[in-house]
Design a protein around this motif. Structure first.
Motif, PDB file in Angstrom:
ATOM      1  N   ALA A 110       0.769  -1.403  -0.161  1.00 10.06           N
ATOM      2  CA  ALA A 110      -0.073   0.018  -0.004  1.00 10.06           C
ATOM      3  C   ALA A 110       0.932   1.198  -0.021  1.00 10.06           C
ATOM      4  O   ALA A 110       0.439   2.177  -0.542  1.00 10.06           O
ATOM      5  N   SER A 111       1.951   1.215   0.550  1.00 11.80           N
ATOM      6  CA  SER A 111       2.913   2.497   0.688  1.00 11.80           C
ATOM      7  C   SER A 111       3.444   2.826  -0.731  1.00 11.80           C
ATOM      8  O   SER A 111       3.816   3.788  -1.009  1.00 11.80           O
ATOM      9  N   ARG A 112       3.448   1.726  -1.700  1.00 11.03           N
ATOM     10  CA  ARG A 112       3.968   1.861  -2.939  1.00 11.03           C
ATOM     11  C   ARG A 112       2.728   2.270  -3.962  1.00 11.03           C
ATOM     12  O   ARG A 112       2.797   2.385  -5.091  1.00 11.03           O
ATOM     13  N   GLU A 113       1.668   2.439  -3.369  1.00 13.34           N
ATOM     14  CA  GLU A 113       0.172   2.713  -3.981  1.00 13.34           C
ATOM     15  C   GLU A 113       0.122   1.419  -4.980  1.00 13.34           C
ATOM     16  O   GLU A 113      -0.390   1.936  -6.244  1.00 13.34           O
ATOM     17  N   CYS A 114       0.110   0.342  -4.646  1.00 11.95           N
ATOM     18  CA  CYS A 114      -0.230  -0.597  -5.496  1.00 11.95           C
ATOM     19  C   CYS A 114      -1.233  -1.568  -4.833  1.00 11.95           C
ATOM     20  O   CYS A 114      -1.517  -1.322  -3.559  1.00 11.95           O
ATOM     21  N   CYS A 115      -1.509  -2.505  -5.641  1.00 18.36           N
ATOM     22  CA  CYS A 115      -2.744  -3.517  -5.036  1.00 18.36           C
ATOM     23  C   CYS A 115      -2.317  -4.643  -4.434  1.00 18.36           C
ATOM     24  O   CYS A 115      -0.981  -4.918  -4.742  1.00 18.36           O
ATOM     25  N   PHE A 116      -2.947  -5.104  -3.427  1.00 18.64           N
ATOM     26  CA  PHE A 116      -2.523  -6.483  -2.943  1.00 18.64           C
ATOM     27  C   PHE A 116      -3.494  -7.477  -2.866  1.00 18.64           C
ATOM     28  O   PHE A 116      -4.635  -7.256  -2.340  1.00 18.64           O
ATOM     29  N   SER A 117      -3.283  -8.634  -3.030  1.00 23.12           N
ATOM     30  CA  SER A 117      -3.968  -9.701  -3.018  1.00 23.12           C
ATOM     31  C   SER A 117      -3.416 -11.029  -2.874  1.00 23.12           C
ATOM     32  O   SER A 117      -2.469 -11.326  -3.636  1.00 23.12           O
ATOM     33  N   ASN A 118      -3.377 -11.662  -1.705  1.00 20.66           N
ATOM     34  CA  ASN A 118      -2.485 -13.079  -1.557  1.00 20.66           C
ATOM     35  C   ASN A 118      -3.267 -13.915  -1.750  1.00 20.66           C
ATOM     36  O   ASN A 118      -2.829 -15.287  -1.087  1.00 20.66           O
TER      37      ASN A 118
END
Length: 129
Positions: A102-110
């Motif tokens: 999130a700090s990289r302004e990206c999406c996350f899904s594991n």
């Protein structure tokens, strides 16, 4: 129909109506970003777009030879993050945390192993019904 079958029929009808009422129309990104070759059928021959959306599915008749009523891509926190896993462009490193992503302004899904968990978002300008 026997009189004692009426309560059972009423329960079945109520459950069916509740299921239809609970379905919500998927977002445009959940539908338009699904590759035609990956579509999984969600309807029946001759289904209308309205009937398909009532089932919570996507509808597109623009490609012949594939299902027109199909299951949507999974929801994400934002529409920019909705995409097939093959479209993900890595924005992190193996084992990255959701916070670092999130700090990289990206999406996350594991949710899926062996694909990028942290990935660049996409513009929603290409999302449409």
């Amino acid at each position: 129909m026997r009189p004692q079958d009426a309560p059972l029929l009423a329960v079945v009808l109520i459950l069916g109506l509740c299921t239809l009422a609970g379905a919500e129309k998927p977002s445009p990104c959940q539908c338009s970003r699904m590759s035609p070759e990956h579509r999984k059928n969600c309807g029946f021959p001759g289904i209308t777009s309205e009937q398909c959306f009532e089932l919570g599915c996507c509808f597109s008749s623009s490609v012949v030879g594939v299902p027109w009523c199909f299951h949507p891509l999974p929801k994400q926190e934002t529409q920019e993050c909705v995409m097939e896993v093959s479209a993900r462009k890595n924005c992190g490193y193996p084992g990255i945390s959701a916070e670092e992503c999130a700090s990289r302004e990206c999406c996350f899904s594991n949710a899926i192993w062996q694909v990028p968990w942290c990935f660049f978002p996409q513009s929603v300008e290409d999302c449409h019904y």
